[in-house]
Scaffold this motif. Structure first.
Motif, mmCIF file in Angstrom:
data_model
loop_
_atom_site.group_PDB
_atom_site.id
_atom_site.type_symbol
_atom_site.label_atom_id
_atom_site.label_comp_id
_atom_site.label_asym_id
_atom_site.label_seq_id
_atom_site.Cartn_x
_atom_site.Cartn_y
_atom_site.Cartn_z
ATOM 1 N N UNK A 166 0.863 -1.181 0.000
ATOM 2 C CA UNK A 166 0.000 0.000 0.000
ATOM 3 C C UNK A 166 0.893 1.222 0.000
ATOM 4 N N UNK A 167 0.355 2.355 -0.407
ATOM 5 C CA UNK A 167 1.218 3.522 -0.549
ATOM 6 C C UNK A 167 0.655 4.741 0.156
ATOM 7 N N UNK A 168 0.123 5.699 -0.587
ATOM 8 C CA UNK A 168 -0.308 6.956 0.006
ATOM 9 C C UNK A 168 -1.754 6.840 0.511
ATOM 10 N N UNK A 169 -1.884 6.148 1.633
ATOM 11 C CA UNK A 169 -3.196 5.951 2.272
ATOM 12 C C UNK A 169 -3.039 6.149 3.777
ATOM 13 N N UNK A 170 -4.152 6.408 4.450
ATOM 14 C CA UNK A 170 -4.114 6.573 5.904
ATOM 15 C C UNK A 170 -3.691 5.268 6.577
ATOM 16 N N UNK A 171 -2.859 5.389 7.598
ATOM 17 C CA UNK A 171 -2.331 4.203 8.262
ATOM 18 C C UNK A 171 -3.447 3.342 8.846
ATOM 19 N N UNK A 172 -4.530 3.963 9.329
ATOM 20 C CA UNK A 172 -5.629 3.206 9.933
ATOM 21 C C UNK A 172 -6.329 2.290 8.930
ATOM 22 N N UNK A 173 -6.118 2.546 7.617
ATOM 23 C CA UNK A 173 -6.788 1.750 6.589
ATOM 24 C C UNK A 173 -5.924 0.618 6.034
ATOM 25 N N UNK A 174 -4.665 0.551 6.443
ATOM 26 C CA UNK A 174 -3.734 -0.368 5.794
ATOM 27 C C UNK A 174 -4.133 -1.824 5.960
ATOM 28 N N UNK A 176 -6.902 -3.389 6.362
ATOM 29 C CA UNK A 176 -8.030 -3.818 5.539
ATOM 30 C C UNK A 176 -7.678 -3.868 4.055
ATOM 31 N N UNK A 177 -6.618 -3.169 3.657
ATOM 32 C CA UNK A 177 -6.233 -3.110 2.254
ATOM 33 C C UNK A 177 -5.227 -4.197 1.873
ATOM 34 N N UNK A 178 -4.666 -4.888 2.873
ATOM 35 C CA UNK A 178 -3.696 -5.939 2.573
ATOM 36 C C UNK A 178 -4.406 -7.207 2.108
ATOM 37 N N UNK A 179 -3.952 -7.759 0.980
ATOM 38 C CA UNK A 179 -4.509 -9.001 0.445
ATOM 39 C C UNK A 179 -3.354 -9.874 -0.061
ATOM 40 N N UNK A 180 -3.557 -11.188 -0.135
ATOM 41 C CA UNK A 180 -2.524 -12.031 -0.739
ATOM 42 C C UNK A 180 -2.168 -11.593 -2.157
ATOM 43 N N UNK A 217 0.527 -14.584 16.510
ATOM 44 C CA UNK A 217 -0.881 -14.197 16.610
ATOM 45 C C UNK A 217 -1.235 -13.363 17.813
ATOM 46 N N UNK A 218 -0.303 -13.147 18.740
ATOM 47 C CA UNK A 218 -0.608 -12.341 19.925
ATOM 48 C C UNK A 218 -0.816 -10.869 19.592
ATOM 49 N N UNK A 219 -0.158 -10.387 18.518
ATOM 50 C CA UNK A 219 -0.248 -8.967 18.168
ATOM 51 C C UNK A 219 -0.831 -8.752 16.775
ATOM 52 N N UNK A 220 -1.507 -9.763 16.255
ATOM 53 C CA UNK A 220 -2.084 -9.647 14.923
ATOM 54 C C UNK A 220 -1.795 -10.881 14.095
ATOM 55 N N UNK A 221 -2.611 -11.110 13.086
ATOM 56 C CA UNK A 221 -2.498 -12.355 12.311
ATOM 57 C C UNK A 221 -2.254 -12.132 10.823
ATOM 58 N N UNK A 222 -1.988 -10.891 10.420
ATOM 59 C CA UNK A 222 -1.806 -10.618 8.996
ATOM 60 C C UNK A 222 -0.656 -11.416 8.381
ATOM 61 N N UNK A 223 0.369 -11.700 9.160
ATOM 62 C CA UNK A 223 1.518 -12.449 8.629
ATOM 63 C C UNK A 223 1.102 -13.824 8.102
ATOM 64 N N UNK A 224 0.302 -14.542 8.878
ATOM 65 C CA UNK A 224 -0.132 -15.866 8.466
ATOM 66 C C UNK A 224 -1.338 -15.860 7.558
ATOM 67 N N UNK A 225 -2.235 -14.901 7.786
ATOM 68 C CA UNK A 225 -3.496 -14.881 7.036
ATOM 69 C C UNK A 225 -3.351 -14.270 5.641
ATOM 70 N N UNK A 226 -2.435 -13.324 5.485
ATOM 71 C CA UNK A 226 -2.361 -12.548 4.245
ATOM 72 C C UNK A 226 -0.982 -12.611 3.596
#
Length: 332
Positions: A166-174, A176-180, A217-226
């Motif tokens: 992701x690039x020029x977007x608000x950090x709070x939206x990142x 939700x914007x991450x996909x495989x 997974x204690x601080x988020x799951x994006x690494x494994x999920x996405x």
């Protein structure tokens, strides 16, 4: 927009279209100083899209003679060549200049009259005043080229290249914007850019998203999920990578020579590291587009315009990379 027909023919050297970027910024100074070095004439044919008053001010500041056309340097004569601009000010007028000069430069490359486009620093505020509706010049170029495939800004620091999902977007939206698919595109775009510059097998590392890579997974799951699924998808398409690695250590791996490129998840995750490592030497590539486009990674520096303080290293690096990518484009 009117411009004289340009036809320098095919030469051994790459033919680069060079624009002064924002005429109110340090771009004219950078371009004049760079084109005054003997190495440039030996490296490439150049078509310069500039502005006479801005370049005359740059000559006065640098003590260098004004540019003149030669067997290797063509100076485009176009509608905004004689328009004057107030130095150090973001205004609609210089925004119009930026957008029209980039449009002209892009058309010279897509028409086959040149091989690549390199531009001096831009000011996004001026560009928006001048009519740019997109989030940044990357998306503006894509629309201009009618290109709808994957693309993204790449940042180059000597031998370290970075891309971001992701690039020029608000950090709070990142998150939700991450996909495989987005992770895969980042890996693919970075790998293809390396290949276009002559590096067939780059070592790509992928950055995690959460503190300590999510700590299982204690601080988020994006690494494994996405992120990991995106890496698998990229590998299946012929773009291998390693990771994901924690964001606070991945650049140490690169500094130690273990990685050639890094794919980060959001803007500052990579920008802070690369600008700390080399603010005055970094280059941005508009990666994934149909034509090679490069620029220094820094901005217009309105605060030092006219003071003779601007360093040209990043401008020289951007020009050299444009030459390498132009040669790769010819070969392919």
């Amino acid at each position: 927009m009117q411009v004289a027909n340009i036809s320098l023919g095919k030469t051994v050297k790459p033919h680069i279209v060079l624009t002064i970027g924002d005429p109110a910024g340090i771009g004219p100074e950078l371009v004049l100083r760079m084109l005054s070095t003997p190495a440039i004439a030996a490296r490439a044919q150049v078509t310069l899209i500039g502005n006479h008053p801005a370049l005359l001010r740059a000559a006065a500041v640098t003590g260098l003679p004004p540019l003149v056309a030669s067997d290797w340097l063509h100076i485009a004569q176009w509608d905004r060549m004689e328009q004057d601009f107030t130095p150090g000010v973001a205004a609609k007028e210089n925004g119009n200049f930026i957008l029209e000069s980039l449009t002209l430069g892009t058309r010279l490359v897509t028409s086959g009259q040149a091989d690549a486009l390199c531009f001096a620093p831009l000011n996004k505020g001026a560009m928006r005043l001048g009519g740019m509706q997109e989030e940044d010049e990357m998306r503006w170029f894509a629309n201009l080229l009618n290109y709808h495939g994957p693309c993204g800004e790449l940042n180059i620091l000597d031998n370290l290249w970075t891309a971001r999902v992701t690039s020029h977007v608000a950090l709070k939206n990142v998150s939700a914007m991450l996909t495989p698919e987005g992770v895969c595109e980042g890996i693919r775009t970075l790998t293809e850019a390396f290949r276009s510059a002559g590096k067939a097998h780059p070592r790509i590392g992928v950055c995690g998203f959460n503190p300590h890579n999510g700590d299982n997974g204690n601080y988020g799951t994006e690494e494994g999920d996405v992120i990991a699924p995106g890496m698998v998808l990229a590998a299946e398409q012929g773009y291998p990578s390693s990771g994901p690695f924690p964001a606070d250590t991945i650049f140490l791996r690169a500094r130690n020579g273990q990685l050639d490129g890094i794919v980060t998840m959001y803007h500052d995750q990579g920008q802070i590291a690369t600008k700390l490592l080399g603010f005055d030497i970094g280059v941005t590539v508009e990666g994934g587009l149909p034509i090679p486009i490069t620029t220094p990674a820094h901005g217009t520096a309105y605060d030092i315009v006219g003071q003779g303080l601007a360093k040209i290293t990043a401008m020289e690096n951007a020009f050299e990379l444009a030459c390498k990518m132009a040669q790769g484009r010819r070969q392919s």
